[in-house]
Design an enzyme around this catalytic site. Structure first.
Site, short mmCIF file in Angstrom:
data_model
loop_
_atom_site.label_atom_id
_atom_site.label_comp_id
_atom_site.label_asym_id
_atom_site.label_seq_id
_atom_site.Cartn_x
_atom_site.Cartn_y
_atom_site.Cartn_z
N LYS A 1 47.64 31.54 46.31
CA LYS A 1 47.43 31.24 44.89
C LYS A 1 48.71 30.59 44.34
O LYS A 1 48.90 29.40 44.55
CB LYS A 1 47.01 32.51 44.16
CG LYS A 1 45.71 33.08 44.76
CD LYS A 1 45.20 34.28 44.02
CE LYS A 1 44.12 35.04 44.78
NZ LYS A 1 42.89 34.30 45.00
N SER B 1 41.52 40.20 38.69
CA SER B 1 41.26 38.76 38.73
C SER B 1 40.24 38.29 37.71
O SER B 1 40.22 37.12 37.35
CB SER B 1 40.80 38.35 40.13
OG SER B 1 39.66 39.10 40.52
N HIS C 1 47.25 38.23 42.39
CA HIS C 1 47.43 37.39 41.20
C HIS C 1 48.77 37.63 40.51
O HIS C 1 49.05 37.04 39.47
CB HIS C 1 46.29 37.63 40.20
CG HIS C 1 45.01 37.04 40.68
ND1 HIS C 1 44.66 35.73 40.45
CD2 HIS C 1 44.02 37.56 41.42
CE1 HIS C 1 43.50 35.47 41.01
NE2 HIS C 1 43.08 36.57 41.61
C1 LIG Z 1 42.65 40.46 43.47
C2 LIG Z 1 42.53 39.63 44.70
N1 LIG Z 1 42.94 40.14 45.87
C3 LIG Z 1 42.86 39.43 47.01
C4 LIG Z 1 42.35 38.15 47.02
C5 LIG Z 1 42.26 37.40 48.30
O1 LIG Z 1 43.32 36.51 48.44
P1 LIG Z 1 43.15 35.21 49.32
O2 LIG Z 1 42.51 34.17 48.47
O3 LIG Z 1 44.55 34.89 49.75
O4 LIG Z 1 42.29 35.59 50.49
C6 LIG Z 1 41.93 37.57 45.83
C7 LIG Z 1 41.39 36.18 45.84
O5 LIG Z 1 40.41 35.85 45.25
C8 LIG Z 1 42.01 38.32 44.64
O6 LIG Z 1 41.58 37.81 43.48
#
Ligand SMILES: Cc1ncc(COP(=O)(O)O)c(C=O)c1O
Length: 393
Positions: free
Chosen positions: A241, A182, A210
């Site tokens: 997202k 991310s 992502h």
């Molecule tokens: C790599 C990654 N995994 C998991 C998540 C968590 O997802 P969610 O926003 O649906 O809780 C995020 C969110 O920031 C993320 O960037």
């Protein structure tokens, strides 16, 4: 008078202020959009994960409203008691078909899906072999599991192999990577790690938060992108997202899902999604499967913006996705760049230590399908102006 036992928090906050790292929350004045008003300033928004612009897609809005009207605003219970509606089951069936797996389970967020799953399927006798840049939710799940955690340098399958070689035969191991990282926008070493998982008999897990709606046919994620169907035991995706709503899911075998229904603590102990959220996600899957233009525009915009930043001479790392970091070094520099861009009408969040390494602070940009080329060019012009002003380019 009682003394304040939380006074130490003020000391920590003051330390952040002194380092120039006390960031106020940015507040959107209206809905999430590519060009919007934030803190009463009109900006091109390069900070959301609204990759496909689905947060305001008319079909998603309509389905959410229908569900609100026919099924109410909430569920009033956790999934395992009285909080599972037909629409939750329909979404799980639909996601399983979408991911080409036997089954899926939906959690309240991607964070809950990662943390809840890792903590449920591993225990104190097991080992977790994890990329150093994996998401916080994976790290928290690993800690909760009480398994031994071994971290390999970012994307370094050779180092992961060395760790696996040292694990005694018969000891259970989980090999885990983000599909798309991310903060850097690069892809996990999934094909190489799948080979290792086969060779060493580990559980293979990917966090495709992502990549959902971004990579693979119709946005099925990195497993589809790399042609690895059947080789990843646990796939996590997010509905928060690109899909525009809220939630996370785990896709895998029927046994994995039945186990998580009974052992994943966020699933067991937290109320289920309002039916409107499940309805929104179902509509998002319909749109993903019938309106390819959103992914096409996302990738066109990604290519245009990346090329523009590169041509200006910024260090954009090794991103392969719509996330493009502009790496500037020290935290204060990233904060300054982000603040000046905001003044120029561009919202690109500064990302500093401890989210990224101390010397790799950055401004992170994310383009979406909804940006026009004129908006992206406006942002590039602002990057050029501020980049020169701050001596970055
Ligand atoms: C790599 C990654 N995994 C998991 C998540 C968590 O997802 P969610 O926003 O649906 O809780 C995020 C969110 O920031 C993320 O960037």
């Amino acid at each position: 008078m009682r003394s304040n036992p939380l006074a130490y928090l003020d000391a920590e906050l003051n330390a952040l202020r002194e380092q120039g790292l006390f960031r106020p929350l940015r507040v959107l004045d209206g809905e999430q959009a590519a060009h919007t008003s934030i803190d009463h300033r009109s900006v091109v928004n390069l900070s959301s994960n609204n990759y496909l612009g689905f947060t305001s897609h008319p079909r998603l809005r309509e389905r959410a409203l229908e569900a609100l009207t026919s099924l109410g605003v909430g569920t009033g219970s956790v999934r395992t008691i009285a909080g599972t509606m037909q629409i939750h089951m329909e979404l799980e069936r639909r996601l399983a078909a979408f991911k080409h797996t036997e089954a899926t389970v939906v959690f309240q967020s991607g964070f809950a899906a990662n943390a809840g799953t890792v903590a449920a399927i591993l225990g104190r006798d097991d080992v977790i072999v994890s990329d150093e840049l994996n998401h916080a939710s994976i790290i928290d799940g690993a800690r909760l599991s009480r398994a031994t955690i071994k971290v390999f340098p970012h994307r370094d399958a050779g180092a992961a192999r060395k760790i696996l070689q040292e694990i005694p035969k018969g000891q259970r191991a989980l090999l885990i990577t983000d599909g798309v990282f991310s903060m850097d926008g690069d892809l996990g070493a999934l094909p190489e790690l799948c080979d290792l998982a086969d060779e060493f008999g580990c559980i293979m897990m990917v966090d495709d938060a992502h990549a959902s709606g971004v990579f693979g046919a119709q946005g099925r994620g990195t497993v589809d992108h790399f042609g690895l169907h059947g080789r990843v035991d646990v796939q996590v995706g997010t509905l928060s997202k690109a899909l525009g709503a809220l939630g996370g899911y785990v896709a895998g075998s029927r046994s994995l899902i039945e186990f998580l229904y009974r052992r994943a603590r966020p699933f067991l102990f937290s109320t289920s999604h309002p039916p409107s959220v499940a309805a929104t996600c179902l509509a998002a899957l319909d749109v993903l499967e019938t309106e390819p233009q959103w992914m096409e525009r996302l990738w066109q915009n990604t290519r245009f913006f990346k090329a523009g930043l590169g041509a200006l001479g910024f260090n954009t790392g090794t991103s392969e996705s719509p996330i493009t970091p502009v790496i500037v070094g020290e935290s204060s520099r990233a904060v300054r760049l982000s603040d000046r861009l905001f003044e120029e009408g561009v919202f690109a969040q500064g990302i500093t230590f401890p989210t990224v390494a101390r010397d790799k602070a950055r401004v992170r940009t994310i383009v979406t399908a909804s940006h026009t080329q004129a908006e992206l060019q406006f942002a590039l012009d602002a990057f050029r102006k501020v980049g020169i002003e701050l001596g970055i380019i």
